[in-house]
Design an enzyme around this catalytic site. Structure first.
Site, PDB file in Angstrom:
ATOM      1  N   GLY A  69      32.876 -10.704 -38.214  1.00 55.33           N
ATOM      2  CA  GLY A  69      33.548 -10.932 -36.945  1.00 55.33           C
ATOM      3  C   GLY A  69      33.419 -12.339 -36.419  1.00 55.33           C
ATOM      4  N   SER A  70      33.254 -12.415 -35.158  1.00 56.81           N
ATOM      5  CA  SER A  70      33.395 -13.623 -34.374  1.00 56.81           C
ATOM      6  C   SER A  70      32.417 -14.737 -34.745  1.00 56.81           C
ATOM      7  CB  SER A  70      33.211 -13.254 -32.899  1.00 56.81           C
ATOM      8  OG  SER A  70      33.195 -14.395 -32.102  1.00 56.81           O
ATOM      9  N   THR A  71      32.861 -15.949 -34.487  1.00 54.64           N
ATOM     10  CA  THR A  71      31.989 -17.109 -34.671  1.00 54.64           C
ATOM     11  C   THR A  71      30.921 -17.175 -33.588  1.00 54.64           C
ATOM     12  OG1 THR A  71      33.531 -18.498 -33.431  1.00 54.64           O
ATOM     13  CG2 THR A  71      33.734 -18.490 -35.839  1.00 54.64           C
TER      14      THR A  71
END
Length: 147
Positions: A69-71
């Site tokens: 997922g997200s950074t």
């Protein structure tokens, strides 16, 4: 009891009950309730992770293959540690990604009263063997005991 050896990402020793995900952990979706709404149990809010959804992660040995997922992954882990809502430890069957590693390492260095040992590269057998509720002991040398 089985013993597994991995690579130390963040040092520490701990004994805690296991919570297991066979799929990747989306850190932002999983810890959102803990970070935004004060959920001290860090109940997993990721509906796309049926293994963890609705389960408490704080104080548990979080066993997983990888994060996804997200950074923001590293920041989320660091935030959970700063609020004392982190897992007791994070145990990865695969090599950890750089974002999650950064969050764990920075929390280990910058937050004095928080410990969250992180061990990666424990292997596929580790994730096949460990089940929810088993007792996990992380030792200083990267050895993980599963009872």
């Amino acid at each position: 009891m089985r013993t597994f050896t991995g690579r130390i990402v963040a040092e520490g020793t701990i004994t805690a009950p296991a919570v297991v995900s066979k799929g990747g952990l989306n850190t932002l979706a999983s810890f959102q309730k803990a970070l935004q709404f004060g959920d001290k149990k860090a109940t997993c809010g990721d509906q796309n992770n049926p293994d963890l959804y609705g389960k408490a992660m704080a104080g548990k040995a979080l066993c997983l293959p990888r994060t996804i997922g997200s950074t923001t992954g590293g920041l989320v882990l660091y935030g959970a540690c700063s609020l004392k809502r982190q897992p007791a430890c994070m145990l990865f069957s695969e090599p950890i990604d750089s974002l999650a590693a950064a969050g764990a390492i920075l929390a280990d260095i910058w937050i004095d009263d928080v410990t969250m040992p992180v061990i990666d590269s424990l292997g596929e057998e580790f994730l096949e063997y460990v089940k929810d509720g088993m007792t996990i002991t992380v030792k200083e040398n990267g050895v993980v005991e599963v009872e």
